[in-house]
Design a protein around this motif. Structure first.
Motif, PDB file in Angstrom:
ATOM      1  N   UNK A   1       0.812  -1.235   0.000  1.00  0.00           N
ATOM      2  CA  UNK A   1       0.000   0.000   0.000  1.00  0.00           C
ATOM      3  C   UNK A   1       0.839   1.276   0.000  1.00  0.00           C
ATOM      4  N   UNK A   2       2.179   1.160   0.251  1.00  0.00           N
ATOM      5  CA  UNK A   2       3.043   2.348   0.202  1.00  0.00           C
ATOM      6  C   UNK A   2       3.866   2.387  -1.088  1.00  0.00           C
ATOM      7  N   UNK A   3       3.375   1.707  -2.146  1.00  0.00           N
ATOM      8  CA  UNK A   3       4.164   1.618  -3.386  1.00  0.00           C
ATOM      9  C   UNK A   3       4.027   2.862  -4.265  1.00  0.00           C
ATOM     10  N   UNK A   4       2.949   3.613  -4.104  1.00  0.00           N
ATOM     11  CA  UNK A   4       2.777   4.860  -4.870  1.00  0.00           C
ATOM     12  C   UNK A   4       1.726   5.687  -4.129  1.00  0.00           C
ATOM     13  N   UNK A   5       1.646   6.983  -4.442  1.00  0.00           N
ATOM     14  CA  UNK A   5       0.619   7.794  -3.771  1.00  0.00           C
ATOM     15  C   UNK A   5      -0.790   7.346  -4.163  1.00  0.00           C
TER      16      UNK A   5
ATOM     17  N   UNK B   1       9.717   4.206  -2.217  1.00  0.00           N
ATOM     18  CA  UNK B   1      10.425   2.929  -2.054  1.00  0.00           C
ATOM     19  C   UNK B   1       9.659   1.979  -1.129  1.00  0.00           C
ATOM     20  N   UNK B   2       8.344   1.894  -1.315  1.00  0.00           N
ATOM     21  CA  UNK B   2       7.508   0.993  -0.505  1.00  0.00           C
ATOM     22  C   UNK B   2       7.573   1.284   0.986  1.00  0.00           C
ATOM     23  N   UNK B   3       7.922   2.523   1.339  1.00  0.00           N
ATOM     24  CA  UNK B   3       8.060   2.903   2.753  1.00  0.00           C
ATOM     25  C   UNK B   3       7.303   4.201   2.990  1.00  0.00           C
ATOM     26  N   UNK B   4       6.580   4.252   4.111  1.00  0.00           N
ATOM     27  CA  UNK B   4       5.937   5.480   4.563  1.00  0.00           C
ATOM     28  C   UNK B   4       6.884   6.174   5.536  1.00  0.00           C
TER      29      UNK B   4
ATOM     30  N   UNK C   1       3.259  -5.069  10.501  1.00  0.00           N
ATOM     31  CA  UNK C   1       4.082  -4.130   9.757  1.00  0.00           C
ATOM     32  C   UNK C   1       5.494  -4.130  10.308  1.00  0.00           C
ATOM     33  N   UNK C   2       6.377  -3.365   9.654  1.00  0.00           N
ATOM     34  CA  UNK C   2       7.768  -3.225  10.099  1.00  0.00           C
ATOM     35  C   UNK C   2       8.033  -1.748  10.372  1.00  0.00           C
TER      36      UNK C   2
ATOM     37  N   UNK D   1       9.914   8.769  11.288  1.00  0.00           N
ATOM     38  CA  UNK D   1       9.356   7.459  11.674  1.00  0.00           C
ATOM     39  C   UNK D   1       9.060   6.744  10.361  1.00  0.00           C
ATOM     40  N   UNK D   2       9.676   5.547  10.176  1.00  0.00           N
ATOM     41  CA  UNK D   2       9.491   4.827   8.903  1.00  0.00           C
ATOM     42  C   UNK D   2       8.711   3.536   9.120  1.00  0.00           C
ATOM     43  N   UNK D   3       7.837   3.256   8.174  1.00  0.00           N
ATOM     44  CA  UNK D   3       6.932   2.106   8.288  1.00  0.00           C
ATOM     45  C   UNK D   3       6.858   1.438   6.915  1.00  0.00           C
ATOM     46  N   UNK D   4       6.914   0.096   6.894  1.00  0.00           N
ATOM     47  CA  UNK D   4       6.791  -0.613   5.609  1.00  0.00           C
ATOM     48  C   UNK D   4       6.075  -1.947   5.825  1.00  0.00           C
ATOM     49  N   UNK D   5       5.625  -2.525   4.722  1.00  0.00           N
ATOM     50  CA  UNK D   5       4.982  -3.849   4.739  1.00  0.00           C
ATOM     51  C   UNK D   5       3.819  -3.954   5.715  1.00  0.00           C
TER      52      UNK D   5
END
Ligand SMILES: *[C@@H]1O[C@H](CO)[C@@H](O)[C@H](O)[C@H]1NC(C)=O
Ligand SMILES: *[C@@H]1O[C@H](CO)[C@@H](O)[C@H](O)[C@H]1NC(C)=O
Length: 262
Positions: A34-38, A75-78, A126-127, A250-254
């Motif tokens: 869900x963080x792959x594009x706006x 880059x797939x990261x919020x 999530x990570x 603060x970074x969040x992915x997956x």
């Protein structure tokens, strides 16, 4: 006769599978990309808190489809970014206890609400690369759509090297389990598995870090109550003050949300 018996056996087996799909069914509510594009982001998430820009700390959340200074997807990261500011108006938070605003920062919430019922649970994971510095208050949490509680915090870092798992039965009846969290901003995974108890009223929440079960808590009467899933970088408040004079990220992915059961 043998042929008929075989046919009957096959028929019954097929019927059995058709009649018991709940044990296997899982529906993806938010996929891991869900963080792959706006555009993908905006189909699953909305900017800010469900109730607006302010909450219980000194950061005012800022962001929209045309303002990505504090809420960035790449880059797939919020990335939620808090920057010190002295010029946001009004100067105090509109939310209780109305702290002075010292930062512009980011918050988002899932468009889909989370409602555990006797027929379906949820797995939320999530990570996270989360700051543990004094005055930084990142979170990954569920809170009531109507009234309050329910609240369950899957990730909440309050300015020390711990993550807090919390479940609120009432505003003053809360269970907290702390797990130590590395201070080096490395990514670690968190997961919560929510299922209804057999009394059809309470929800069991199993909390994991890096795929190890770390705590089990129970939310009284959470069955059937819709909750928001929120990711935010709040500042100061419960995490101490003064907060950092520089930028906090603060970074969040997956992040993935799956509804289990029917
Ligand atoms: C403040 O917000 C955090 C999440 O950022 C939440 O866990 C906590 O319960 C809230 N505290 C109060 C007193 O509302
Ligand atoms: C909240 O309620 C549940 C269900 O009754 C109970 O199991 C749990 O211990 C309660 N939590 C606290 C902190 O009292």
């Amino acid at each position: 006769m043998i042929f008929q018996t075989l046919t009957g056996t096959i028929f019954l087996t097929t019927l059995g599978l058709l009649c018991s799909p709940t044990a296997y069914a899982a529906t993806t509510v938010i996929p891991s990309n869900s963080f792959s594009s706006y555009s993908t982001f905006e189909s699953y998430w909305a900017y800010l808190y469900p109730w607006g820009s302010d909450h219980n700390g000194s950061a005012r959340m800022k962001g929209s489809s045309s303002d990505h200074s504090n809420i960035v997807v790449a880059s797939n990261t919020l990335s939620l970014i808090a920057t010190p500011t002295s010029n946001l108006s009004p100067p105090t938070s509109s939310a209780d206890p109305h702290p002075a605003i010292h930062y512009a920062s980011g918050a988002i919430h899932a468009k889909s609400q989370i409602t555990v019922t006797s027929a379906n649970g949820y797995t939320i994971s999530g990570e996270f690369s989360a700051s543990t510095a004094k005055g930084t208050w990142p979170a990954f949490w569920l809170t009531a759509v109507n009234g309050w509680p329910p609240e369950a915090d899957i990730g909440e870092w309050k300015g020390t090297a711990n993550n807090w798992y919390n479940t609120f039965n009432t505003s003053s009846v809360v269970r907290s389990d702390l797990v130590s969290w590395p201070t080096d901003l490395s990514f670690h995974s968190l997961k919560a598995v929510l299922t209804a108890e057999s009394n059809n009223a309470d929800v069991k929440i199993q909390f994991y870090m890096d795929n190890t079960l770390r705590a089990t808590q129970y939310g009284q009467g959470f069955v059937g109550k819709p909750m928001w899933l929120i990711i935010n970088l709040q500042m100061e408040g419960s995490s101490g003050s003064p907060g950092p004079t520089g930028t906090t990220t603060y970074k969040i992915r997956n992040v993935e949300v799956t509804r289990t059961g029917s």
